[in-house]
Scaffold this active site. Sequence first.
Site, PDB file in Angstrom:
ATOM      1  N   GLY A 167      -8.570   1.030  -0.041  1.00  0.00           N
ATOM      2  CA  GLY A 167      -9.613   0.335  -0.219  1.00  0.00           C
ATOM      3  C   GLY A 167      -9.299  -0.593   1.792  1.00  0.00           C
ATOM      4  O   GLY A 167      -8.652   0.323   1.879  1.00  0.00           O
ATOM      5  N   ASN A 168      -9.290  -1.641   1.432  1.00  0.00           N
ATOM      6  CA  ASN A 168      -8.994  -2.503   2.699  1.00  0.00           C
ATOM      7  C   ASN A 168      -7.421  -3.950   2.092  1.00  0.00           C
ATOM      8  O   ASN A 168      -7.576  -4.164   0.675  1.00  0.00           O
ATOM      9  CB  ASN A 168     -10.325  -3.696   2.723  1.00  0.00           C
ATOM     10  CG  ASN A 168     -10.883  -4.697   1.709  1.00  0.00           C
ATOM     11  OD1 ASN A 168      -9.506  -5.957   0.976  1.00  0.00           O
ATOM     12  ND2 ASN A 168     -11.835  -4.469   1.036  1.00  0.00           N
ATOM     13  N   VAL A 196      -7.999  -6.251  -0.570  1.00  0.00           N
ATOM     14  CA  VAL A 196      -7.550  -6.155  -2.175  1.00  0.00           C
ATOM     15  C   VAL A 196      -6.522  -5.816  -2.621  1.00  0.00           C
ATOM     16  O   VAL A 196      -5.752  -5.776  -3.733  1.00  0.00           O
ATOM     17  CB  VAL A 196      -8.588  -5.610  -2.263  1.00  0.00           C
ATOM     18  CG1 VAL A 196      -8.578  -5.054  -3.454  1.00  0.00           C
ATOM     19  CG2 VAL A 196     -10.420  -5.516  -2.478  1.00  0.00           C
ATOM     20  N   GLU A 229      -3.774   3.362   0.277  1.00  0.00           N
ATOM     21  CA  GLU A 229      -4.772   4.076   0.871  1.00  0.00           C
ATOM     22  C   GLU A 229      -5.488   3.138   1.980  1.00  0.00           C
ATOM     23  O   GLU A 229      -6.863   2.971   1.268  1.00  0.00           O
ATOM     24  CB  GLU A 229      -5.272   4.875   0.946  1.00  0.00           C
ATOM     25  CG  GLU A 229      -4.184   6.617  -0.040  1.00  0.00           C
ATOM     26  CD  GLU A 229      -3.141   6.701   1.294  1.00  0.00           C
ATOM     27  OE1 GLU A 229      -3.436   6.114   2.213  1.00  0.00           O
ATOM     28  OE2 GLU A 229      -2.203   7.364   1.043  1.00  0.00           O
ATOM     29  N   CYS A 238     -12.798   6.284   6.687  1.00  0.00           N
ATOM     30  CA  CYS A 238     -11.057   5.236   7.380  1.00  0.00           C
ATOM     31  C   CYS A 238     -10.147   5.318   8.333  1.00  0.00           C
ATOM     32  O   CYS A 238     -10.165   5.040   8.482  1.00  0.00           O
ATOM     33  CB  CYS A 238     -10.713   4.956   5.588  1.00  0.00           C
ATOM     34  SG  CYS A 238      -9.791   6.514   5.373  1.00  0.00           S
TER      35      CYS A 238
END
Length: 489
Positions: A188-189, A192, A210, A244
């Site tokens: 994710g980002n 978070v 990741e 991503c």
Amino acid sequence: MSREQQAVAHARKAFETGRSRSLEYRIYQLRSLQQLFIERQKEISDAVKKDLNKSEVGTQLYETLGLEGEISLAIRKLKEWAAPRPVEKNLLTLSDTVYIQPEPLGVVLIIGAWNYPWAVTIQPLIGAIAAGNAAVVKPSEVSVHTAKVMEELLPLYIDKELYPVVNGGVTETQELLRQKFDHIVYTGNSTVAKVIMEAAAKHLTPVTLELGGKSPCYIDKNCDISVACRRVTWGKYTNCGQTCIAPDYILCDPSIQDRVIAEVKKSIKEFYTDNPKTCLDYGRIINQRHFKRIMNLLEGSTIAVGGDNDESDCYIAPTVLRDVKPEAKVMQEEIFGPLLPILPVSGLEEAIKFINKREKPLALYVFTQDDQVIKQIRDETSSGGLLANDCLVHYSVSSLPFGGVGNSGMGCYHGKFTFDELSHLRGCLIKKLNMEGVNSMRYPPHTLKKLGWARFFILKNLDLGWLGRMALLAVLAVVAAVALQNYLL
């Protein structure tokens, strides 16, 4: 006890039975998971179509085909990966058995992402199963239809106690993070990710993150611009830019900017027709919140290609922006959408400086026919991965580690790297109760003579064949006997 607590407790209890340690059981679970993708492709594709407007072929190509390959690799290589790994010895341990033994960590939490909801959620699960762990699977609630299908299908094919699926949003994820895990994998980002790291720190739980970032793409003016732009177009607009490792922006000499724009425009038409909105292979933004976020990034930039949009359909056409400034809104965050800014730079040196002033990206792309340019970018920058003259495809190579560095993540996975990431690599030394004389050098009273012998045995590196090792063992036996005699006297 909450639903999340129950799922973790049941997974822990199932792991403690020891059944996941058996290689045969792991292979059985992997084969069952593989069967899911063979038998339930329609349910999988229908859900992904509702979430991201991916076609059935596109779902297989970008979601499940790679997973099938990863499962086949794990089944084929598992005995090799799980076997003891002999290591180099020093003179003191020459007669000992010294090796690394991979062992399961315990219960792993896998928090998936919505952009490739099967690929990035199930790939870590494959590694967790192969490594002998239990795993709690938390699909992204943003890809709502896929999350529901995953919750329904996984328990039908794999051990539902060892590998429970927990659906829900922020509240459910927070409850999961309060539990103790042995490893957490998150895709994710970075915002978070910091929350997850903070929660993990309370239990000293290791994490694999990741993430993403703004992956640069440098196009050398002397390369085949037509081929380069065709590959960049594919890498950028696949999944409507929600990848991503998509090239986030282009750096190129001002003299080729118009040619780059023309070639990207030509490739957009080739891939997605004159009207991408009606093209089966062109996706949609995941929801209206992300639609608005992406459209807001256009502010202050000049549109060279595309720009068409429809909020009710979450549609944004493949878009190219020209003469973008570093301070532009679109350059302040990862785009994660179908906008491709072009930033003119004077050459390779300026491009490298631009890249190095920013956070380390998950991927870095360079298009050039000059091997020296590739080498310079490789040596003078840092990124999770480096790819020359193509986009995205390094993700498909199981023998390459996939992961970020710095703000783009930590840890890595794919193939054996996932197995190792989710295993404890236990160092083992098995010694026999003989040749005690050799040990006299380490026992008090300590003397300079003993130190000299210790230096020899510990620091001396000898590259010996089988016969050499046998001869050395015989010499050591004599040394041990003499040392023991002197010790007793």
